[in-house]
Design an enzyme around this catalytic site. Structure first.
Site, PDB file in Angstrom:
ATOM      1  CE  LYS A 101       3.467   7.109   6.728  1.00 25.90           C
ATOM      2  NZ  LYS A 101       2.902   8.044   5.736  1.00 25.90           N
ATOM      3  CE  LYS A 143       4.468   7.873  -1.612  1.00 25.32           C
ATOM      4  NZ  LYS A 143       3.711   8.146  -0.375  1.00 25.32           N
ATOM      5  CG  ASN A 179      -4.492  17.399  -0.056  1.00 22.24           C
ATOM      6  OD1 ASN A 179      -5.509  18.061  -0.267  1.00 22.24           O
ATOM      7  ND2 ASN A 179      -3.918  16.647  -0.966  1.00 22.24           N
ATOM      8  CB  THR A 199      -2.592  13.285   6.075  1.00 22.73           C
ATOM      9  OG1 THR A 199      -2.937  12.096   5.361  1.00 22.73           O
ATOM     10  CG2 THR A 199      -1.127  13.250   6.437  1.00 22.73           C
ATOM     11  CE  LYS A 251      -4.169   1.952   1.026  1.00 22.26           C
ATOM     12  NZ  LYS A 251      -4.042   2.725  -0.228  1.00 22.26           N
TER      13      LYS A 251
HETATM   14  P1  NAD Z   1       0.088  19.072  -1.574  1.00 25.46           P
HETATM   15  O1  NAD Z   1       0.632  18.938  -2.939  1.00 25.46           O
HETATM   16  O2  NAD Z   1      -1.376  19.186  -1.353  1.00 25.46           O
HETATM   17  O3  NAD Z   1       0.770  20.329  -0.816  1.00 25.46           O
HETATM   18  C1  NAD Z   1       2.145  20.517  -0.770  1.00 25.46           C
HETATM   19  C2  NAD Z   1       2.421  21.930  -0.261  1.00 25.46           C
HETATM   20  O4  NAD Z   1       3.834  22.082  -0.124  1.00 25.46           O
HETATM   21  C3  NAD Z   1       1.957  23.027  -1.208  1.00 25.46           C
HETATM   22  O5  NAD Z   1       1.465  24.128  -0.472  1.00 25.46           O
HETATM   23  C4  NAD Z   1       3.258  23.424  -1.919  1.00 25.46           C
HETATM   24  O6  NAD Z   1       3.233  24.751  -2.402  1.00 25.46           O
HETATM   25  C5  NAD Z   1       4.241  23.269  -0.800  1.00 25.46           C
HETATM   26  N1  NAD Z   1       5.619  23.120  -1.267  1.00 25.46           N
HETATM   27  C6  NAD Z   1       6.077  22.353  -2.276  1.00 25.46           C
HETATM   28  N2  NAD Z   1       7.399  22.526  -2.414  1.00 25.46           N
HETATM   29  C7  NAD Z   1       7.783  23.411  -1.478  1.00 25.46           C
HETATM   30  C8  NAD Z   1       9.026  23.983  -1.108  1.00 25.46           C
HETATM   31  N3  NAD Z   1      10.163  23.691  -1.750  1.00 25.46           N
HETATM   32  N4  NAD Z   1       9.054  24.868  -0.070  1.00 25.46           N
HETATM   33  C9  NAD Z   1       7.916  25.180   0.593  1.00 25.46           C
HETATM   34  N5  NAD Z   1       6.713  24.664   0.284  1.00 25.46           N
HETATM   35  C10 NAD Z   1       6.655  23.793  -0.729  1.00 25.46           C
HETATM   36  O7  NAD Z   1       0.680  17.807  -0.793  1.00 25.46           O
HETATM   37  P2  NAD Z   1       0.114  17.159   0.538  1.00 25.46           P
HETATM   38  O8  NAD Z   1      -0.815  16.065   0.174  1.00 25.46           O
HETATM   39  O9  NAD Z   1      -0.304  18.216   1.473  1.00 25.46           O
HETATM   40  O10 NAD Z   1       1.432  16.441   1.070  1.00 25.46           O
HETATM   41  C11 NAD Z   1       2.438  17.171   1.755  1.00 25.46           C
HETATM   42  C12 NAD Z   1       3.454  16.191   2.327  1.00 25.46           C
HETATM   43  O11 NAD Z   1       2.790  15.281   3.197  1.00 25.46           O
HETATM   44  C13 NAD Z   1       4.186  15.311   1.316  1.00 25.46           C
HETATM   45  O12 NAD Z   1       5.489  15.096   1.784  1.00 25.46           O
HETATM   46  C14 NAD Z   1       3.415  14.004   1.347  1.00 25.46           C
HETATM   47  O13 NAD Z   1       4.189  12.895   0.964  1.00 25.46           O
HETATM   48  C15 NAD Z   1       3.079  13.936   2.820  1.00 25.46           C
HETATM   49  N6  NAD Z   1       1.938  13.086   3.104  1.00 25.46           N
HETATM   50  C16 NAD Z   1       0.727  13.367   2.556  1.00 25.46           C
HETATM   51  C17 NAD Z   1      -0.341  12.549   2.853  1.00 25.46           C
HETATM   52  C18 NAD Z   1      -1.713  12.848   2.335  1.00 25.46           C
HETATM   53  O14 NAD Z   1      -2.642  12.121   2.704  1.00 25.46           O
HETATM   54  N7  NAD Z   1      -1.914  13.881   1.550  1.00 25.46           N
HETATM   55  C19 NAD Z   1      -0.165  11.415   3.669  1.00 25.46           C
HETATM   56  C20 NAD Z   1       1.092  11.182   4.227  1.00 25.46           C
HETATM   57  C21 NAD Z   1       2.146  12.020   3.931  1.00 25.46           C
END
Ligand code: NAD
Length: 469
Positions: A105, A117, A262, A202, A81
């Site tokens: 995790k 992944k 998100n 999350t 997953k």
């Molecule tokens: P997203 O694409 O919705 O948001 C990412 C945010 O980070 C955006 O605001 C973007 O502008 C910002 N960003 C990107 N590059 C940047 C940089 N260099 N400096 C500053 N800001 C930057 O992604 P998300 O779903 O919110 O995921 C964010 C993180 O959380 C990722 O690492 C992802 O792997 C992790 N994550 C997400 C989930 C999930 O359910 N969405 C679950 C586990 C982990």
């Protein structure tokens, strides 16, 4: 090399378990050594790495071949997953590291899943809807033999969303007529079998890992008059107590959130609306800018702006349009803001040797995966900073994905209330174990405590399945 670091931490966790004679006590002497070495071999190597090229016709008439990956690390705890990422920065090393983190995790939170992944090397902002639709369909076509509701179940990640999951499920159904298809992907739209609350899961879970530590675990320890012999743990405990006292005495805990997607936007909203602790979210940042306001930013208004524009305001004109008062700073300023708590919710490798000396937060919460490089992690920990690691803090998404997968098997929807109650049950039972073990036992860091617990579960399963010899 993040993969090497992760593998090294797994090896250290196995060494810790090896020395703990109460873990698999029936294994002694040479046999113990052999079995644990065998565990190291399995968990530091990846089951399957699939790389392919997706051929897509662009709207301008050109045809491109785009590298795409699905990497399956380990499935001893259940079906593979893990999300699929659409980003220019995708590469094999990163995808493999993220697959390993998924195995850990899922094991840490006792979900019946292994880790995988996926990724496609493209910047979704530069692709039209039609092009993204083609990429999504072709991804499923290419990886069809390796995915499925009882084999490997992808979900959204950076750059992908429920619309893309819906397209992918559609393609999976076409390829496998007459078969169970709903559980082949999670993070779908609710109309298409998705779980209520998946998008917020999350961010809510990440915030909960921090608020639970202060309002449940810490408050209880303070009431019991606890202290710790280990000077570093006592220093961390005192640092956390100061935060709680600040809030209890009517002052606000100051918060910065890097990433406003998100995860980050939801964590910031949770902090803003939190009733158990007083907060001021003084800084947020995205890939363009940091916004700062000493008295606290209007997070609901910024979340609305983000919904409409996909970014936060980054110029005086955009701030005016959004009705937001804030100072504009460069994007890296968020990390070194003068705050009590820093949420990292953007991308990997944000705090490194280059900026670790300037970090001011007492508590850092990893909503993103692997946002702190190893040297910086060690340095901050030795300073007394408390770091709530990714595999502990950001599991809300995969826990709710599990509920989605379960509900798709019986085609019966859980309510949002049921989803968050169940998510909290899973997370709280893990928080209790991890914080109790870290502060009460000889584990070096919270991250190592998490790894040791996760790896212990995986080793025990591998051993019971007769895979270690
Ligand atoms: P997203 O694409 O919705 O948001 C990412 C945010 O980070 C955006 O605001 C973007 O502008 C910002 N960003 C990107 N590059 C940047 C940089 N260099 N400096 C500053 N800001 C930057 O992604 P998300 O779903 O919110 O995921 C964010 C993180 O959380 C990722 O690492 C992802 O792997 C992790 N994550 C997400 C989930 C999930 O359910 N969405 C679950 C586990 C982990």
């Amino acid at each position: 090399m993040p993969t090497l670091q992760t593998k090294h931490t797994i090896e250290e966790a196995i060494d810790t378990l090896y020395a703990d004679q109460s873990f698999l006590p029936e294994l002694k002497a040479e046999r113990r050594t052999q079995i644990f070495e065998s565990g190291k071999e399995i968990l530091t190597t990846t089951d399957k790495i699939i790389k392919s090229y997706i051929r897509v016709s662009r709207d301008n008439g050109s045809v491109v071949r785009i590298p795409a990956y699905r990497i399956q690390h380990n499935n001893i705890a259940g079906f593979y997953k893990g999300g699929i990422r659409f980003s220019e920065g995708v590469n094999e090393e990163e995808v493999e590291n993220l697959a390993i983190l998924m195995t850990l995790k899922n094991a840490l939170h006792k979900l019946p899943y292994g880790g995988a992944k996926g990724g496609v090397v493209l910047d979704p902002k530069t692709f039209s809807d039609r092009e993204l639709y083609l990429v999504s369909k072709k991804y499923v076509h290419r990886f069809a033999p390796d995915i499925g509701p009882e084999h490997d179940i992808p979900a959204p990640d950076v750059g992908t969303n429920e619309k893309i999951m819906d397209w992918m499920v559609g393609e999976y159904k076409t390829i496998h007529p007459g078969e169970n298809y709903l559980g082949s992907f999670t993070g779908k739209s609710i109309e298409n079998g998705g779980a209520c609350g998946r998008r917020e899961a999350t961010g809510k879970g990440t915030f909960h890992s921090y608020s639970w530590l202060l309002t449940q675990w810490l408050r209880k320890k303070v009431e019991e008059g606890t202290s710790f012999k280990n000077p570093l743990k006592q220093k961390q405990f005192e640092g956390l107590k100061k935060l709680l006292e600040k809030s209890d005495q009517g002052e606000s805990i100051t918060v910065a959130v890097q990433g406003f997607g998100n995860v980050g936007s939801v964590a910031a909203l949770e902090a803003y609306h939190c009733e158990e602790l007083r907060h001021k979210v003084v800084a947020i940042g995205d890939y363009r800018v940091t916004l700062y306001h000493e008295e606290g930013l209007n997070i609901p208004r910024l979340a609305e702006y983000m919904k409409d524009h996909g970014v936060i305001p980054a110029t005086p004109e955009e701030l005016k349009l959004a009705g937001i008062e804030a100072e504009l700073k460069d994007r890296s300023a968020i990390l070194t803001s003068d705050v009590d708590v820093l949420f990292l919710a953007a991308i990997e490798n944000q705090i490194t040797q280059d900026n670790m000396n300037e970090i001011q937060a007492q508590l850092i919460v990893e909503g993103a995966n692997a946002p702190i490089a190893q040297e910086a992690d060690r340095f901050l920990h030795e300073q007394g900073t408390v770091i709530i690691p990714d595999i502990l803090a950001n599991a809300g998404g995969v826990i709710v994905s599990y509920l989605e997968w379960k509900q798709d098997r019986v085609t019966q929807l859980f309510s949002e209330e049921q989803v968050f109650a169940e998510m909290n049950n899973y997370m709280v039972s893990t928080f209790e174990e991890v914080f109790e073990r870290y502060f009460g036992r000889d584990y070096e860091t919270i991250r190592k405590t998490c790894y040791t617990q996760a790896v212990g579960r995986l080793l025990s399963l591998l051993y019971r399945h007769g895979k270690l010899y």
